[in-house]
Design an enzyme around this catalytic site. Structure first.
Site, PDB file in Angstrom:
ATOM      1  CB  ALA A  20      -0.895  -0.025   1.229  1.00 34.24           C
TER       2      ALA A  20
ATOM      3  N   GLY B 296       0.783  -4.998   1.112  1.00 37.74           N
ATOM      4  CA  GLY B 296      -0.483  -5.071   0.386  1.00 37.74           C
ATOM      5  C   GLY B 296      -0.321  -5.741  -0.976  1.00 37.74           C
TER       6      GLY B 296
ATOM      7  CD  GLU C 271      -2.000  -7.479   3.428  1.00 39.84           C
ATOM      8  OE1 GLU C 271      -1.783  -6.326   3.000  1.00 39.84           O
ATOM      9  OE2 GLU C 271      -2.413  -7.706   4.575  1.00 39.84           O
TER      10      GLU C 271
ATOM     11  CD  GLU D 197       2.359  -5.469   5.720  1.00 36.15           C
ATOM     12  OE1 GLU D 197       3.214  -6.363   5.960  1.00 36.15           O
ATOM     13  OE2 GLU D 197       1.439  -5.614   4.896  1.00 36.15           O
TER      14      GLU D 197
END
Ligand code: DAK
Length: 258
Positions: A65, A109, A112, A132
């Site tokens: 992200a 992300g 993911e 993260e």
């Protein structure tokens, strides 16, 4: 539809969505995720499309992200706006097969997103990780859950706690990716999968996807019962008669998707 941060195109029966923010290693900002959701929904609704490939560049599927976009957000803001929840939840709702063709970094992300797809084809330069923890957060789009289910507790814990990256060979051994192919052949291989899927019955393909996904949501006994119900129902399909007749008559099946 025109997009700024992805490229959506078709190759015969296959929809291809290329994440396209090369300067940011395809960091997944709000706009990119919104566009990705729109393109996925459009392909899912298109009768001429049988499956969808999500891919990135040779250097990065997606490096996570967008940290620059997230950095200054406050707790009330992320809570009240259900921070990027809505536009991240589209992938698992798509009924057609969605394949992640991953080259380079698939981090945070990005990892993911790849795990939300039905399966991952990895180039030999792919690197997967949930780093993260280095940023003072934990995975927020299902990473702790899907990675643990895919590779087991030991590796999922190690990756989430230490931010170590896995290379493609380790990811294949661990069961995170379906297959590793040379980087130069990644899209050719993904498109071959798309060609194969286009020869099959669409409703049966959707049911196979739904049945496998049920394995991650329920007990074994309930999952087997669910599979049995779908299986029995297939005997009402013209495609079941056609598939079995074609085998007996030694010819190629012509499915009509009903
Ligand atoms: N966000 C923003 N920009 C990024 C980025 C990211 N995740 N990753 C890379 N970039 C940018 C860099 O800032 C740099 O931009 P400029 O400085 O040139 O402007 C450019 O991309 C090139 O990156 P590098 O110069 O760093 O390239 P290197 O080859 O040296 O290193 C790298 C590549 C992938 C190792 C490195 O860029 C890196 O460590 N990137 C960050 C990886 C990371 O920590 N990813 C996890 C992010 S957190 C949620 C959904 C999702 C999430 C949370 C919630 N909900 C639904 C609630 C997800 C969170 C995350 O993913």
């Amino acid at each position: 539809m025109a997009y700024d941060m992805i490229i959506a195109e078709t190759h015969g029966p296959t929809g291809i969505i290329r994440l396209n923010r090369p300067a940011a290693l395809n960091a997944l900002c709000d706009q990119l995720m919104t566009e990705l959701g729109q393109a996925l929904r459009a392909f899912d609704a298109d009768d001429a499309i049988f499956s969808i490939i999500i891919t990135g560049s040779e250097k990065a599927f997606a490096a996570g992200a967008d940290i620059k976009e997230m950095r200054d957000r406050s707790y009330p803001h992320v809570y009240m706006h259900d921070f990027i929840g809505a536009n991240w939840e589209v992938v698992p709702t798509i009924r057609k097969p969605v394949i992640a063709a991953v080259a380079g970094f698939a981090l945070g992300g990005g990892c993911e997103l790849a795990m939300m797809c039905d399966f991952i084809l990895a180039a030999d330069n792919a690197k997967f990780g949930q780093p993260e923890i280095n940023l003072g957060i934990i995975p927020g789009a299902g990473g702790t859950q899907r990675l643990a289910r895919a590779v087991g507790k030991a590796k999922a814990m190690e990756l989430c706690l230490t931010a170590r990256m896995m290379d493609a060979a380790e990811a294949e051994r661990a069961g995170l990716v379906a297959r590793v192919v040379p980087l130069a052949e990644l899209m050719t291989e993904a498109l071959k999968v798309g060609e194969k899927l286009a020869t099959l019955s669409q409703p049966v393909t959707a049911m196979a996807k739904e049945a496998v996904n049920r394995a991650f949501e329920t007990t074994l006994a309930e999952g087997v019962k669910f599979e049995r119900r779908l299986f029995h129902g297939m005997f009402s399909l013209a495609d079941q008669k056609e598939g079995m007749s074609a085998f007996v008559e030694k010819r190629r099946a012509q499915f009509r998707h009903r």
